[in-house]
Write a protein that holds these residues in place. Structure first.
Motif, PDB file in Angstrom:
ATOM      1  N   UNK A   1       0.553  -1.178  -0.332  1.00 50.31           N
ATOM      2  CA  UNK A   1       0.407  -0.285   0.280  1.00 50.31           C
ATOM      3  C   UNK A   1       0.271   1.277  -0.027  1.00 50.31           C
ATOM      4  N   UNK A   2       2.406   1.484   0.179  1.00 52.59           N
ATOM      5  CA  UNK A   2       2.618   2.379   0.240  1.00 52.59           C
ATOM      6  C   UNK A   2       2.859   3.048  -0.437  1.00 52.59           C
ATOM      7  N   UNK A   3       3.042   3.962  -1.409  1.00 55.74           N
ATOM      8  CA  UNK A   3       3.171   5.377  -2.271  1.00 55.74           C
ATOM      9  C   UNK A   3       4.240   6.563  -2.391  1.00 55.74           C
ATOM     10  N   UNK A   4       5.482   5.918  -1.609  1.00 53.25           N
ATOM     11  CA  UNK A   4       5.975   6.873  -1.203  1.00 53.25           C
ATOM     12  C   UNK A   4       7.557   6.167  -0.377  1.00 53.25           C
ATOM     13  N   UNK A   5       7.337   5.831   1.266  1.00 56.93           N
ATOM     14  CA  UNK A   5       7.695   5.506   1.495  1.00 56.93           C
ATOM     15  C   UNK A   5       7.566   4.426   2.424  1.00 56.93           C
ATOM     16  N   UNK A   6       8.742   3.422   3.048  1.00 59.73           N
ATOM     17  CA  UNK A   6       8.689   2.863   4.260  1.00 59.73           C
ATOM     18  C   UNK A   6       9.671   2.552   5.243  1.00 59.73           C
ATOM     19  N   UNK A   7       9.242   3.123   6.753  1.00 64.12           N
ATOM     20  CA  UNK A   7      10.736   2.681   7.550  1.00 64.12           C
ATOM     21  C   UNK A   7      10.010   1.810   8.397  1.00 64.12           C
TER      22      UNK A   7
ATOM     23  N   UNK B   1       6.585  -0.136  12.365  1.00 66.82           N
ATOM     24  CA  UNK B   1       6.610   0.348  10.403  1.00 66.82           C
ATOM     25  C   UNK B   1       6.185   1.212  10.443  1.00 66.82           C
ATOM     26  N   UNK B   2       6.315   2.517   9.258  1.00 68.08           N
ATOM     27  CA  UNK B   2       5.924   3.917   8.577  1.00 68.08           C
ATOM     28  C   UNK B   2       6.039   3.459   7.380  1.00 68.08           C
ATOM     29  N   UNK B   3       4.139   3.613   6.915  1.00 72.75           N
ATOM     30  CA  UNK B   3       3.640   3.679   5.787  1.00 72.75           C
ATOM     31  C   UNK B   3       3.167   5.173   5.286  1.00 72.75           C
ATOM     32  N   UNK B   4       3.956   5.315   4.368  1.00 76.60           N
ATOM     33  CA  UNK B   4       4.289   6.526   3.898  1.00 76.60           C
ATOM     34  C   UNK B   4       3.512   7.453   5.058  1.00 76.60           C
ATOM     35  N   UNK B   5       2.374   8.466   6.082  1.00 75.06           N
ATOM     36  CA  UNK B   5       2.255   9.149   6.860  1.00 75.06           C
ATOM     37  C   UNK B   5       1.660   8.837   7.938  1.00 75.06           C
ATOM     38  N   UNK B   6       2.101   7.163   8.228  1.00 77.14           N
ATOM     39  CA  UNK B   6       0.916   6.340   8.601  1.00 77.14           C
ATOM     40  C   UNK B   6       2.052   5.665   9.709  1.00 77.14           C
ATOM     41  N   UNK B   7       1.867   5.848  11.464  1.00 79.35           N
ATOM     42  CA  UNK B   7       2.771   5.073  11.715  1.00 79.35           C
ATOM     43  C   UNK B   7       1.722   4.021  12.463  1.00 79.35           C
ATOM     44  N   UNK B   8       2.775   2.734  12.140  1.00 74.67           N
ATOM     45  CA  UNK B   8       1.720   1.619  13.298  1.00 74.67           C
ATOM     46  C   UNK B   8       2.745   0.661  14.084  1.00 74.67           C
ATOM     47  N   UNK B   9       2.065   0.544  15.105  1.00 70.46           N
ATOM     48  CA  UNK B   9       3.057  -0.497  16.250  1.00 70.46           C
ATOM     49  C   UNK B   9       3.019  -1.625  16.337  1.00 70.46           C
TER      50      UNK B   9
ATOM     51  N   UNK C   1      -1.206  -5.459  15.266  1.00 71.92           N
ATOM     52  CA  UNK C   1      -0.254  -4.026  14.654  1.00 71.92           C
ATOM     53  C   UNK C   1      -1.648  -3.308  15.169  1.00 71.92           C
ATOM     54  N   UNK C   2      -1.133  -2.259  15.556  1.00 69.34           N
ATOM     55  CA  UNK C   2      -2.154  -1.096  16.177  1.00 69.34           C
ATOM     56  C   UNK C   2      -1.706   0.494  15.126  1.00 69.34           C
ATOM     57  N   UNK C   3      -2.346   1.165  14.395  1.00 68.76           N
ATOM     58  CA  UNK C   3      -2.495   2.293  13.757  1.00 68.76           C
ATOM     59  C   UNK C   3      -2.462   3.661  14.615  1.00 68.76           C
ATOM     60  N   UNK C   4      -0.907   4.011  15.345  1.00 71.80           N
ATOM     61  CA  UNK C   4      -0.788   5.094  16.262  1.00 71.80           C
ATOM     62  C   UNK C   4      -1.428   6.433  15.646  1.00 71.80           C
ATOM     63  N   UNK C   5      -1.921   7.416  16.730  1.00 69.55           N
ATOM     64  CA  UNK C   5      -1.845   8.408  16.384  1.00 69.55           C
ATOM     65  C   UNK C   5      -1.048   9.468  16.193  1.00 69.55           C
ATOM     66  N   UNK C   6       0.094   9.607  16.150  1.00 68.92           N
ATOM     67  CA  UNK C   6       1.920  10.069  16.323  1.00 68.92           C
ATOM     68  C   UNK C   6       2.068  10.405  14.240  1.00 68.92           C
ATOM     69  N   UNK C   7       2.531  11.689  14.398  1.00 70.97           N
ATOM     70  CA  UNK C   7       3.713  11.832  13.200  1.00 70.97           C
ATOM     71  C   UNK C   7       4.809  11.318  13.100  1.00 70.97           C
ATOM     72  N   UNK C   8       5.302  10.727  11.632  1.00 72.00           N
ATOM     73  CA  UNK C   8       6.512   9.935  11.747  1.00 72.00           C
ATOM     74  C   UNK C   8       7.737  10.274  11.777  1.00 72.00           C
TER      75      UNK C   8
END
Length: 320
Positions: A215-221, A282-290, A305-312
């Protein structure tokens, strides 16, 4: 002296006649367009609004006159050209005509006014206005071309109907396929912001994270203390142009695997973690997953796996 003056007058008259000699209107035409046979004219006849017509530019070329001159003549006698004799194309019809024949074709090209289409009756009326030997001779060819085209349609009506049926069937098939694909998309599992995997659900966890990567369009960290070649294989599922970075601890075997991977596939960047971190992210574009477990061990034990409400960037600043 009188004879000399007479000769001069005669010469002046000859020059004057040469100056005022009418220039053929077909001088602007390309070679090969001056004299068209019936077969050439048949190829110019098109169907618009269910009528077989000739476009004004083609008709002017056939009659060897300027299209503007011909249309002016028509407008002066507009009462002789009802709708079933002549009509002006709409912008949609004109754009379709240009797409079919190409913008460089003489039927296309740039012209401010929309072209006119002449039916067989309109052509017959037009020939009466263009009173010349060329018009009479050309009109006979045009009439024969219209008759030949009509005869062709009648003789091949069955084939044309089957072609039209196939086109309608193809459109209906395409619509059904689109509906099936839409339905499959609705029924396919979504990437939920929260997901938990029971012990032993290794494949489900692997598939979920694979979908995240795709699903990533720009970056994966990835921020994970423990990674191996399985993680490299997982990140290889990313789309072209998506940058991948792994923050992890220094391991000789992993760096060897990473070097071999980057020699063949789009490079994955390695960044040494400055300190030991307990959790994985895991960072997918502008989303952060715990990540409840290391990426390579997802599903081996109970994890989430949980999507967090925090900026990468906030998270990345924490690990510097």
């Amino acid at each position: 002296m009188a004879n000399k003056n007479k000769a001069q007058k005669s010469g002046n008259k000859k020059v004057d006649e040469e100056v005022h000699e009418p220039v053929a209107n077909c001088d602007h035409l390309e070679k090969g367009e001056i004299s068209l046979n019936q077969h050439d004219i048949e190829k110019l006849i098109i169907t618009v609004r269910g009528e077989q017509v000739l476009i004004d530019r083609d008709l002017a070329n056939i009659y060897q006159v300027e299209v503007k001159q011909m249309n002016r003549q028509v407008k002066r006698n507009i009462d002789r050209f009802p709708e079933d004799f002549m009509f002006q194309l709409t912008k949609t019809e004109y754009d379709s005509l240009k797409c079919h024949f190409g913008t460089s074709n003489k039927r296309g090209g740039d012209r401010r006014a929309l072209p006119y289409a002449f039916t067989q009756q309109g052509v017959g009326m037009l020939s009466g206005l263009l009173r010349s030997e060329i018009a009479v001779e050309t009109n006979i060819k045009i009439m024969r071309a219209f008759v030949a085209m009509r005869r062709f349609i009648v003789q091949n009506a069955g084939i044309l109907m089957r072609i039209a049926h196939l086109e309608r069937h193809q459109i209906e098939t395409d619509e059904k396929i689109d509906k099936i694909l839409d339905k499959m998309d609705e029924m396919s599992p979504k990437l939920l912001p929260e997901q938990i995997f029971q012990t032993g659900c290794v494949w489900d966890a692997w598939s979920y994270v694979s979908d995240l990567v795709r699903s990533a369009q720009q970056r994966i960290v990835l921020i994970d203390n423990f990674v191996d070649d399985r993680v490299l294989s997982l990140l290889s599922k990313r789309a072209d142009g998506v940058k991948a970075t792994i923050y992890t601890r220094y391991y000789e075997q992993f760096l060897t695997d990473l070097k071999k991977h980057n020699e063949q596939y789009p490079a994955i960047e390695f960044v040494q973690l400055p300190r030991r971190n307990h959790d994985r992210f895991l960072i997918i574009d502008d989303k952060v997953y715990f990540m409840g477990a290391s990426l390579k061990d997802m599903g081996a034990g109970l994890c989430a796996v949980t999507e967090m409400q925090i900026l990468p960037e906030t998270l990345l600043n924490f690990i510097k």
